[in-house]
Scaffold this active site. Structure first.
Site, PDB file in Angstrom:
ATOM      1  N   CYS A  76      17.095 111.123  94.691  1.00 45.99           N
ATOM      2  CA  CYS A  76      16.852 111.668  96.022  1.00 45.99           C
ATOM      3  C   CYS A  76      16.575 113.156  95.923  1.00 45.99           C
ATOM      4  CB  CYS A  76      18.019 111.369  96.961  1.00 45.99           C
ATOM      5  SG  CYS A  76      19.260 112.650  97.092  1.00 45.99           S
ATOM      6  N   GLU A  77      15.588 113.579  96.702  1.00 53.09           N
ATOM      7  CA  GLU A  77      15.170 114.976  96.599  1.00 53.09           C
ATOM      8  C   GLU A  77      16.115 115.936  97.317  1.00 53.09           C
ATOM      9  OE1 GLU A  77      11.204 114.733  98.136  1.00 53.09           O
ATOM     10  OE2 GLU A  77      11.796 115.364 100.135  1.00 53.09           O
ATOM     11  N   HIS A  78      17.054 115.404  98.093  1.00 52.06           N
ATOM     12  CA  HIS A  78      17.973 116.291  98.805  1.00 52.06           C
ATOM     13  C   HIS A  78      19.185 116.677  97.961  1.00 52.06           C
ATOM     14  CE1 HIS A  78      16.122 114.359 102.588  1.00 52.06           C
ATOM     15  NE2 HIS A  78      15.493 115.461 102.282  1.00 52.06           N
ATOM     16  N   HIS A  79      19.621 115.761  97.091  1.00 54.80           N
ATOM     17  CA  HIS A  79      20.819 116.033  96.291  1.00 54.80           C
ATOM     18  C   HIS A  79      20.577 115.899  94.788  1.00 54.80           C
ATOM     19  CE1 HIS A  79      22.161 114.586 100.283  1.00 54.80           C
ATOM     20  NE2 HIS A  79      23.070 115.539 100.159  1.00 54.80           N
ATOM     21  N   GLN A 117      13.440 107.780 100.229  1.00 61.25           N
ATOM     22  CA  GLN A 117      13.083 106.357 100.230  1.00 61.25           C
ATOM     23  C   GLN A 117      11.954 106.038 101.216  1.00 61.25           C
ATOM     24  OE1 GLN A 117      16.501 103.710 100.482  1.00 61.25           O
ATOM     25  NE2 GLN A 117      15.221 102.067 101.294  1.00 61.25           N
ATOM     26  N   HIS A 145      22.267 104.681  97.985  1.00 66.91           N
ATOM     27  CA  HIS A 145      22.099 106.110  97.698  1.00 66.91           C
ATOM     28  C   HIS A 145      23.430 106.685  97.243  1.00 66.91           C
ATOM     29  CE1 HIS A 145      18.061 106.817  99.613  1.00 66.91           C
ATOM     30  NE2 HIS A 145      18.309 105.558  99.897  1.00 66.91           N
ATOM     31  N   CYS A 147      24.185 109.613  96.863  1.00 64.45           N
ATOM     32  CA  CYS A 147      24.555 110.809  97.644  1.00 64.45           C
ATOM     33  C   CYS A 147      25.324 110.414  98.902  1.00 64.45           C
ATOM     34  CB  CYS A 147      23.336 111.668  97.977  1.00 64.45           C
ATOM     35  SG  CYS A 147      22.123 110.883  99.035  1.00 64.45           S
TER      36      CYS A 147
END
Ligand code: ZN
Length: 187
Positions: A76-79, A117, A145, A147
């Site tokens: 995931c690009e956020h975490h 996603q 996920h 995260c």
């Protein structure tokens, strides 16, 4: 493409920043391993899914093609934590089909990038639309996920389901429901 030296440097900095000793035996080779690991798990940036999909076969009958349970692992690009699960793809050809294994390769290339996603689901559908020009394509991704499960709201086992529909699946609800049922049944 991937700068392994920079990744090693960053890994060393993180180890140091959390108060660990980058020189202790167990951690000595860790930045090295992380550098090599990123080469593999971010390999999708160097590949074009459309190249993979471009080996097509002509067909007389446009029978639907369904490929279920394509396992994928992404980040995931956020975490920058893993999310992983299954991709399910259905399409109705318009004179052209692609080798089944190519659909899995397409999923893998998009997975091996920093992703969300929702975006990944649409990218897979668009790549198939662009290259094969089928009558319609439906892509479903079901993923856990980490995260959300190892940090934050901590709901182990919860799954995020995303759907992308193109072509005939965009405006034929009955058809779409029939295929959604087929794609997600038993998974
Ligand atoms: Zn995340």
């Amino acid at each position: 493409m991937i700068d392994q030296e920079k990744i090693k440097e960053a890994a060393r900095l993180i180890i140091d920043a959390i108060g660990e000793d980058p020189e202790r035996e167990g951690l000595l080779a860790t930045p090295d391993r992380i550098g090599r690991m990123y080469e593999e798990i971010m390999a999708g940036y160097d590949q074009n899914p459309k190249d993979v999909l471009s080996t097509v076969f002509t067909v007389e009958e446009n029978n639907p093609v369904v490929e279920k349970d394509i396992t994928f692992y992404s980040m995931c690009e956020h975490h920058m934590l893993p999310f992983f699960g299954k991709a399910h793809i259905a399409y109705i050809p318009d004179g052209k089909v692609v080798g089944i294994s190519k659909l899995a390769r397409c999923v893998e290339i998009y997975a091996r990038r920093l992703q969300i996603q929702e975006h990944m689901t649409g990218q897979i559908a668009d790549a198939i639309m662009d290259v094969l020009a089928p009558k319609g394509v439906l892509v479903v991704l079901e993923a856990e996920h980490t995260c959300m499960t190892m940090r934050g709201v901590k709901k182990p086992g919860s799954k995020t389901v995303t759907v992308a529909s193109r072509g005939v699946f965009e405006n034929d609800d009955v058809l779409t429901d029939r295929f959604l049922n087929l794609l997600t049944k038993g998974s």
